[in-house]
Design a protein around this motif. Structure first.
Motif, PDB file in Angstrom:
ATOM      1  N   ASP A   1     -43.597  48.419  24.302  1.00  0.00           N
ATOM      2  CA  ASP A   1     -43.563  49.821  24.710  1.00  0.00           C
ATOM      3  C   ASP A   1     -42.773  50.028  25.995  1.00  0.00           C
ATOM      4  O   ASP A   1     -42.116  51.061  26.164  1.00  0.00           O
ATOM      5  CB  ASP A   1     -44.988  50.349  24.893  1.00  0.00           C
TER       6      ASP A   1
ATOM      7  N   GLY B   1     -32.825  49.928  23.961  1.00  0.00           N
ATOM      8  CA  GLY B   1     -33.336  50.208  22.628  1.00  0.00           C
ATOM      9  C   GLY B   1     -33.882  48.950  21.988  1.00  0.00           C
ATOM     10  O   GLY B   1     -34.969  48.944  21.412  1.00  0.00           O
TER      11      GLY B   1
ATOM     12  N   ASN C   1     -37.690  48.018  21.731  1.00  0.00           N
ATOM     13  CA  ASN C   1     -38.450  49.165  22.174  1.00  0.00           C
ATOM     14  C   ASN C   1     -39.235  49.688  20.967  1.00  0.00           C
ATOM     15  O   ASN C   1     -38.697  49.779  19.864  1.00  0.00           O
ATOM     16  CB  ASN C   1     -37.480  50.242  22.674  1.00  0.00           C
TER      17      ASN C   1
ATOM     18  N   SER D   1     -39.923  52.489  20.031  1.00  0.00           N
ATOM     19  CA  SER D   1     -39.307  53.663  19.406  1.00  0.00           C
ATOM     20  C   SER D   1     -38.246  53.282  18.391  1.00  0.00           C
ATOM     21  O   SER D   1     -37.832  54.124  17.587  1.00  0.00           O
ATOM     22  CB  SER D   1     -38.673  54.556  20.483  1.00  0.00           C
ATOM     23  N   CYS D   2     -37.798  52.031  18.413  1.00  0.00           N
ATOM     24  CA  CYS D   2     -36.727  51.587  17.510  1.00  0.00           C
ATOM     25  C   CYS D   2     -37.217  50.678  16.400  1.00  0.00           C
ATOM     26  O   CYS D   2     -36.402  50.108  15.656  1.00  0.00           O
ATOM     27  CB  CYS D   2     -35.639  50.878  18.302  1.00  0.00           C
TER      28      CYS D   2
ATOM     29  N   LEU E   1     -45.492  57.202  21.090  1.00  0.00           N
ATOM     30  CA  LEU E   1     -44.189  57.690  20.646  1.00  0.00           C
ATOM     31  C   LEU E   1     -44.249  59.160  20.227  1.00  0.00           C
ATOM     32  O   LEU E   1     -43.278  59.905  20.406  1.00  0.00           O
ATOM     33  CB  LEU E   1     -43.664  56.836  19.495  1.00  0.00           C
TER      34      LEU E   1
ATOM     35  N   ASN F   1     -44.365  61.242  23.349  1.00  0.00           N
ATOM     36  CA  ASN F   1     -43.027  61.360  23.936  1.00  0.00           C
ATOM     37  C   ASN F   1     -42.259  62.540  23.330  1.00  0.00           C
ATOM     38  O   ASN F   1     -41.517  63.241  24.030  1.00  0.00           O
ATOM     39  CB  ASN F   1     -42.244  60.064  23.733  1.00  0.00           C
TER      40      ASN F   1
ATOM     41  N   ASN G   1     -43.001  53.865  32.591  1.00  0.00           N
ATOM     42  CA  ASN G   1     -42.573  53.650  31.211  1.00  0.00           C
ATOM     43  C   ASN G   1     -41.232  54.331  30.957  1.00  0.00           C
ATOM     44  O   ASN G   1     -41.129  55.557  31.021  1.00  0.00           O
ATOM     45  CB  ASN G   1     -43.630  54.207  30.249  1.00  0.00           C
TER      46      ASN G   1
ATOM     47  N   ASN H   1     -39.531  54.998  28.303  1.00  0.00           N
ATOM     48  CA  ASN H   1     -39.505  55.982  27.217  1.00  0.00           C
ATOM     49  C   ASN H   1     -40.009  57.344  27.698  1.00  0.00           C
ATOM     50  O   ASN H   1     -39.457  58.395  27.323  1.00  0.00           O
ATOM     51  CB  ASN H   1     -40.372  55.506  26.052  1.00  0.00           C
ATOM     52  N   LYS H   2     -41.037  57.354  28.521  1.00  0.00           N
ATOM     53  CA  LYS H   2     -41.579  58.616  29.000  1.00  0.00           C
ATOM     54  C   LYS H   2     -40.647  59.257  30.026  1.00  0.00           C
ATOM     55  O   LYS H   2     -40.495  60.488  30.059  1.00  0.00           O
ATOM     56  CB  LYS H   2     -42.986  58.396  29.572  1.00  0.00           C
TER      57      LYS H   2
ATOM     58  N   ARG I   1     -37.389  58.974  30.033  1.00  0.00           N
ATOM     59  CA  ARG I   1     -36.289  59.559  29.246  1.00  0.00           C
ATOM     60  C   ARG I   1     -36.743  60.825  28.519  1.00  0.00           C
ATOM     61  O   ARG I   1     -35.986  61.796  28.416  1.00  0.00           O
ATOM     62  CB  ARG I   1     -35.760  58.527  28.253  1.00  0.00           C
ATOM     63  N   SER I   2     -37.976  60.803  27.993  1.00  0.00           N
ATOM     64  CA  SER I   2     -38.459  61.926  27.183  1.00  0.00           C
ATOM     65  C   SER I   2     -38.685  63.181  27.990  1.00  0.00           C
ATOM     66  O   SER I   2     -38.456  64.298  27.490  1.00  0.00           O
ATOM     67  CB  SER I   2     -39.772  61.535  26.478  1.00  0.00           C
TER      68      SER I   2
END
Length: 887
Positions: free
Chosen positions: A260, A265, A276, A278-279, A760, A763, A794, A796-797, A799-800
């Motif tokens: 996570d 990616g 990741n 998400s991928c 995810l 996000n 994190n 991902n968060k 970026r989101s």
């Protein structure tokens, strides 16, 4: 690491390594407060070298012991600096062993070995391995690795590394161990280690030579139901690579681990890909169709690296596109073969033209093969990846598929097990084709987006058509426009008459030698200006230029609206049809801003023809109906009109919704009926129908009618796939209809309550709100920073929420008070020490200050200077900020 004046690294200064490492044996003992790393390296001098001083990279390492051929070295025999271990005198061949302590639990930069929610994992590309042990951490030093991991069995039941597992067992103290051996020499950046509590989904693949390969995907137990798509994508990629490139997998096992907390990616570590989450995780309930497509593409990309990146790797980081550009081209072609080819092509072009062209025009502009860098992490860019892929695609276009395949076969066979250069790749293409690619190399060595201008003339008496193409390239940091040499540009083209495509006959060609269906031609523009003459052209044609986007250039040709309409209705090139719709969209938006003659009704007439064309893929129709984004509109302007672009685009959207209401209603209902028997399928037909239905809904909800509000609410409440749920939520969040606001508030809360335990999905919830162009968006984003849904640690968060607000909400990020700029700078400074890579990537919107009005320029530069004044800037942030402030 922070430095006052970081050192610039230059391609011209490359020197081969003085030593090579034949064998690398690593022993990791994972302890609560630190990890002990024992490294035993078998080294020797390069032939012809008399170097006696050994310099190894190393950062943030606590050296416990250092031995040379078994003898403990004293302090006077070596020196430790912030970045190196220097052993003053070594023999020609020797064994160097070291013991270091590292602290993965404190590693917030997510480079080297770090802990992610109890899971140990690594990210060593580009220069993370030096944070694990002292080593020649450069891609041209390849070694055979054997890795042993020891850890408490209860806390870390899964112990993984590169290659094949050759031994495992338990110890009397409650720990257990696993030893992995990778027989293929690799650079340190491809090293991987994972340890933790993970569950596994397993399958098998039989290669073309009959070998049975075990395939494993490791995830948290709660995510076992989200692995099927990734596994299917992996098997499809393995089969495709055998059929299209003749490449077979070479180990007994291929593993993927979902993490996570990951800056990238995914990572193609030999035999042990770290992804990741998400991928890799995908389930229709929690993942959108775009998410499914991303998983398929990234899984394929990392697998394809096994040959284009691992078996044949980069000599140095200036050659990064050697593996990334080539592999992006390969994964793009794979995705095109798995789904709708033209839709994939349009999506790739959208990314390139919206973001990479902007990168080419900004302060961080660089060639596909950069000449210098301060921090290599800043060059994992769209230029290296996406533009690099387009350069490979142009080689494919110029050679054709058969010669290109012969070229790749030669490249892999010639350089297997080597670290090579972009020039080596192109030379393989030269050797199989006999063509001269010396001018083509300008694509690798010159920055910027070339501009191709087209002018034409038709002579009805002679039935000749003259097409004149000229090229130029704007100034970029490394060279002025006048200093740049012409590019070798393949311009795919056709000519359209009133009834469709015309037969092409260049002057000098015998008509009897041409095939009857000769309606497509690739012109090669190599000079600053060239004229191509076509004979026996029966009527004044409309040129169909840059078909399938045959080169990453900006095309300038004075199309009239009727010309574009002809392309939309008669061209057999899907990209040109989509592009013509985009150009009409720009005309309508510009007309709204300037009160020009072209009106939205003219665009609506064209869109009606698109809606009525049953031959078009519904996914392509959805793309054609989507107006150019505000970001793309800004890229067409000398000075970005932030507020004007938002108002004009919104006005045209409403006008289109009003003009096309009946057709959009029919499309929504027709797609809904066609989707009924397909359920939550993620096959191409279902994805296409959903994309078109949701495009129709996005228009209809602009009309402020109860019927369409009800459709939106019903879709949100009754849909069982995330694509439709999120589309309905997005329509509600972005609507300015006051009567939809109660539903919006309720839907956002219901969505979070239902999915709060799925990171995810949360996000996506963050991103929907971050992209809301309505008033008060920044205040809502700041509130979300404090919510349990967000974690600044994190990526991902980050970026989101922060990334999406700064890049996909131009109206609010560029608000005239400048508070969006202050907010972004605050977050960058917070992340500067914590995670420099993510901090540097967040800087991109501020680097574009030159594109805006004087007031906004002043405000953006103030924030860049504020960041630059910080005494402890990471190399990542330092490089971007200082290049951005150069006048």
């Amino acid at each position: 690491m922070t430095v006052a004046h970081p050192k610039t690294v230059y391609l011209k200064d490359y020197q081969p390594p003085r030593f090579r490492i034949q064998q690398t044996k690593l022993h990791f003992t994972l302890r609560e407060q630190f990890t002990e790393v024992k490294a035993v390296l078998q080294l020797e001098r390069q032939p012809g070298s008399d170097e006696r001083e050994l310099r190894l990279h190393g950062q943030e390492l606590q050296l416990q012991e250092l031995r040379l051929d078994g003898r403990l070295l004293g302090e006077g025999e070596y020196e430790l600096t912030e970045e190196e271990l220097i052993v003053f005198s070594v023999p020609e061949r020797f064994e160097l062993s070291s013991v270091v302590h590292i602290e993965p639990h404190k590693n917030t930069a997510l480079e080297g070995l770090y802990q992610s929610r109890g899971l140990y994992c690594t990210q060593c590309e580009a220069e993370g391995f030096r944070k694990i042990t002292f080593y020649l951490d450069r891609p041209d030093v390849l070694s055979v690795f054997t890795t042993t991991i020891v850890a408490p069995a209860g806390d870390f039941p899964v112990l993984l590394s590169n290659g094949n597992k050759i031994e495992s067992g338990t110890n009397a103290d409650g720990t257990h161990y696993a030893t992995w051996h990778d027989p293929f020499p690799k650079p340190a950046y491809l090293f991987a280690l994972v340890a933790g509590k993970l569950s596994c989904v397993e399958d098998h693949f039989v290669t073309m030579s009959g070998r049975k390969v075990t395939l494993q995907i490791f995830v948290e137990d709660k995510d076992l139901d989200k692995c099927e798509h990734a596994m299917r994508s992996l098997k499809n990629a393995m089969k495709w690579d055998e059929e299209v490139y003749g490449r077979e997998y070479d180990l007994d096992i291929f593993m993927i681990v979902a993490v996570d907390d990951f800056n990238m990616g995914a990572m193609e570590n030999k035999g042990l890909n770290i992804f990741n989450t998400s991928c890799v995780l995908a389930n229709p309930r929690t993942t959108t169709d775009l998410g499914f497509q991303r998983v398929e593409g990234v899984v394929a990309h990392e697998y394809f690296h096994n040959w284009s990146g691992n078996r044949v790797t980069c000599r140095d980081w200036f050659q990064l596109s050697l593996k990334e550009g080539f592999t992006v081209f390969r994964d793009s072609e794979f995705s095109a073969d798995m789904g709708a080819r033209i839709v994939k092509r349009v999506e790739d072009v959208q990314l390139l033209r919206t973001l990479q062209f902007a990168e080419d025009a900004g302060p961080m502009s660089h060639p596909v093969q950069p000449a210098s860098f301060i921090e290599i992490s800043n060059f994992y860019t769209l230029t290296v990846y996406e533009k690099g892929a387009e350069v490979v695609r142009m080689i494919h276009t110029l050679l054709g598929p058969e010669l290109f395949r012969r070229g790749t076969d030669l490249y892999f066979e010639r350089h297997d097990g080597q670290a090579v250069t972009i020039e080596d790749f192109v030379q393989a293409m030269v050797d199989v084709s006999g063509r001269d690619f010396s001018q083509f190399m300008n694509w690798y060595r010159q920055a910027g987006t070339p501009v191709v201008k087209a002018q034409d003339h038709y002579d009805a008496e002679t039935r000749q058509y003259h097409l004149t193409l000229s090229q130029s390239c704007p100034s970029t940091p490394e060279a002025t426009a006048e200093q740049k040499a012409p590019f070798h540009i393949p311009v795919a083209m056709g000519l359209l008459g009133e009834a469709g495509a015309l037969r092409l006959q260049l002057a000098g060609q015998e008509v009897d030698d041409l095939p009857a269906d000769n309606t497509h031609l690739v012109l090669e523009l190599t000079e600053r200006e060239q004229t191509f003459v076509f004979e026996n052209v029966p009527e004044k044609p409309v040129p169909s230029l840059l078909r399938n986007f045959s080169a990453p250039v900006k095309l300038e040709y004075a199309y009239a609206p009727d010309d574009l309409l002809r392309i939309i209705t008669t061209d057999d090139d899907g990209f040109c049809r989509w592009d013509a719709a985009q150009q009409l969209g720009i005309m309508a938006i510009q007309a709204n801003q300037t009160d020009a003659a072209f009106k939205a009704q003219d665009l609506a007439n064209a869109f009606k023809l698109v809606l009525d064309d049953a031959s078009l893929d519904p996914a392509l129709v959805a793309l054609m109906l989507d107006l150019p984004s505000e970001t793309y509109l800004g890229e067409q302007q000398a000075v970005v009109d932030v507020d004007g672009n938002y108002r004009a685009r919104r006005a045209v959207q409403v006008q289109l919704a009003e003009a096309l209401e009946g057709g959009l209603r029919d499309v929504y209902l027709r797609c809904q009926q066609a989707l009924s028997p397909l359920g939550d399928s993620v096959e191409g037909k279902a994805i296409a129908l959903r994309s078109l239905r949701n495009r129709a809904l996005s228009y209809l909800t602009l009309l402020y009618k109860q019927e369409y509000r009800s459709w939106c609410e019903r879709q949100f409440a009754s849909s069982t796939n995330m694509t439709d749920v999120l589309a309905a939520l997005t329509c509600a969040v972005q609507s300015q209809d006051p009567d939809i606001q109660p539903f919006r508030t309720r839907a956002l809360q219901e969505f979070y309550d239902r999915w709060q335990h799925e990171p995810l999905v949360v996000n996506q919830w963050l991103s929907v709100q971050a992209a809301d162009p309505g008033e008060g968006a920044l205040a809502r984003v700041k509130d979300l920073l404090q919510s349990p849904a967000f974690d600044i640690r994190n990526p991902n968060k980050v970026r989101s929420l922060i990334g999406v607000f700064a890049t996909q909400n131009p109206r609010n990020f560029h608000a005239v008070d400048g508070e969006g700029y202050v907010f972004l700078a605050d977050q960058i400074l917070l992340l500067n020490q914590q995670n420099p890579q993510i901090a540097a990537r967040l800087l991109t919107p501020l680097t574009k200050w030159r594109r805006f009005d004087a007031h906004r320029q002043h405000l953006m530069r103030d924030q860049l200077r504020r960041i630059a004044r910080v005494s402890k800037l990471s190399k990542d942030v330092y490089e971007v900020v200082n290049k951005s402030l150069v006048e």
